[in-house]
Design a protein around this motif. Sequence first.
Motif, PDB file in Angstrom:
ATOM      1  N   PRO A 251       4.726   1.502  26.652  1.00 14.61           N
ATOM      2  CA  PRO A 251       5.242   2.007  27.936  1.00 14.61           C
ATOM      3  C   PRO A 251       5.545   3.502  27.884  1.00 14.61           C
ATOM      4  O   PRO A 251       6.002   4.029  26.873  1.00 14.61           O
ATOM      5  CB  PRO A 251       6.519   1.187  28.143  1.00 14.61           C
TER       6      PRO A 251
ATOM      7  N   THR B 292       7.424   6.970  28.893  1.00 19.83           N
ATOM      8  CA  THR B 292       8.606   7.681  29.379  1.00 19.83           C
ATOM      9  C   THR B 292       8.202   9.118  29.669  1.00 19.83           C
ATOM     10  O   THR B 292       7.575   9.769  28.840  1.00 19.83           O
ATOM     11  CB  THR B 292       9.732   7.684  28.320  1.00 19.83           C
TER      12      THR B 292
ATOM     13  N   ALA C 187       6.171  10.572  38.511  1.00 21.55           N
ATOM     14  CA  ALA C 187       6.514   9.272  37.918  1.00 21.55           C
ATOM     15  C   ALA C 187       5.738   8.113  38.531  1.00 21.55           C
ATOM     16  O   ALA C 187       5.293   7.201  37.821  1.00 21.55           O
ATOM     17  CB  ALA C 187       8.018   9.041  38.037  1.00 21.55           C
TER      18      ALA C 187
ATOM     19  N   CYS D 182       7.586   4.084  33.012  1.00 23.85           N
ATOM     20  CA  CYS D 182       8.545   2.984  32.900  1.00 23.85           C
ATOM     21  C   CYS D 182       9.963   3.521  32.756  1.00 23.85           C
ATOM     22  O   CYS D 182      10.931   2.760  32.860  1.00 23.85           O
ATOM     23  CB  CYS D 182       8.205   2.082  31.729  1.00 23.85           C
ATOM     24  N   ARG D 183      10.077   4.844  32.509  1.00 25.07           N
ATOM     25  CA  ARG D 183      11.393   5.458  32.351  1.00 25.07           C
ATOM     26  C   ARG D 183      11.229   6.964  32.554  1.00 25.07           C
ATOM     27  O   ARG D 183      10.183   7.529  32.235  1.00 25.07           O
ATOM     28  CB  ARG D 183      11.952   5.175  30.950  1.00 25.07           C
TER      29      ARG D 183
ATOM     30  N   PRO E 163       9.124   5.140  40.967  1.00 29.08           N
ATOM     31  CA  PRO E 163       8.860   3.730  40.667  1.00 29.08           C
ATOM     32  C   PRO E 163      10.178   3.026  40.367  1.00 29.08           C
ATOM     33  O   PRO E 163      11.195   3.689  40.129  1.00 29.08           O
ATOM     34  CB  PRO E 163       7.960   3.815  39.425  1.00 29.08           C
TER      35      PRO E 163
ATOM     36  N   CYS F 135      12.281   2.165  38.125  1.00 27.06           N
ATOM     37  CA  CYS F 135      12.498   2.383  36.694  1.00 27.06           C
ATOM     38  C   CYS F 135      13.848   3.051  36.471  1.00 27.06           C
ATOM     39  O   CYS F 135      14.429   3.628  37.392  1.00 27.06           O
ATOM     40  CB  CYS F 135      11.380   3.248  36.118  1.00 27.06           C
TER      41      CYS F 135
ATOM     42  N   ALA G  41      14.911   2.360  41.667  1.00 24.16           N
ATOM     43  CA  ALA G  41      15.181   3.166  40.472  1.00 24.16           C
ATOM     44  C   ALA G  41      16.676   3.175  40.190  1.00 24.16           C
ATOM     45  O   ALA G  41      17.498   3.209  41.111  1.00 24.16           O
ATOM     46  CB  ALA G  41      14.673   4.588  40.672  1.00 24.16           C
TER      47      ALA G  41
END
Length: 280
Positions: free
Chosen positions: A112, A114, A129, A135-136, A210, A212, A243
Amino acid sequence: MNAPLLTTPRVEPFFFDAEPGTRFSLYHAPNPHVAPRGSILYVHPFAGELSRTRRMAALQSRAFAALGYAVLQIDLFGCGDSCGEFNAGRWQIWHADLAQAAAWLADRGNGPLTLWGLRLGGLLALDAAVRLAACRVLLWQPYMSGRACINQFLRLSEQLQDPAPGAPRSTAALRAQLAVHGAIEVGGFEVAVPLVKAIDACDAAHVVLPPCPVHWFAYGGPAPSKLAASAARLGERWRAAGATLHFHPLEGSPLWSGAGELDCPSLRAATCDVFTGDPA
């Protein structure tokens, strides 16, 4: 993107082909002796802040790699050691650079993604993003308004620091000068109208994120309560999109603009404290 030859220990500088030209990157391979934790793509700050914080970003990248993250640092088009003049930089080219870099990390199966951005890089990371399916998001002292970033950049102009008779005496006057001439030079960095317009138009309150977690580390400076209130408002807005904001305030007020290297050990330590565990 051309794949670098990897050795152990693995910190690999390399150039990859992009449009236009090439981009310089540093790949920090994850520690093979710990469980892999995913990949991190670093988005550097604007103009002179890039070189000033390069060592600090490298130290944090090594720390992330030791924890099991694969980290890629990229110099965006027109910046650092990548090709192109600074005044040719464009927001959409920087987005394309990040997309290519994220795809390179994904091709390596590092897990994933970041996005980690510093200053204007934080705002660019937020803006990217969704497209990059992050994902972060990790933010270091980010600008939440592109217009604020450009205004701060203009305040460094020698025309304001030591104004000559008839010279502009405000950022508004410098913006008027920029509109007339199409570009303006500040501290050795010339920026053109298209990039300024694109940065001005970016605002964290209006980016689409997203669903996240977003980890925001920031020094509160002389007004920590004002910063905390701003974070709370953004957190509420982002929550509506799924988020989740985790705000990590720090004490102090480093000078981000100026000469010489800047390091913020307390910022690096606080980040490692969160990412050593299992950050949301």
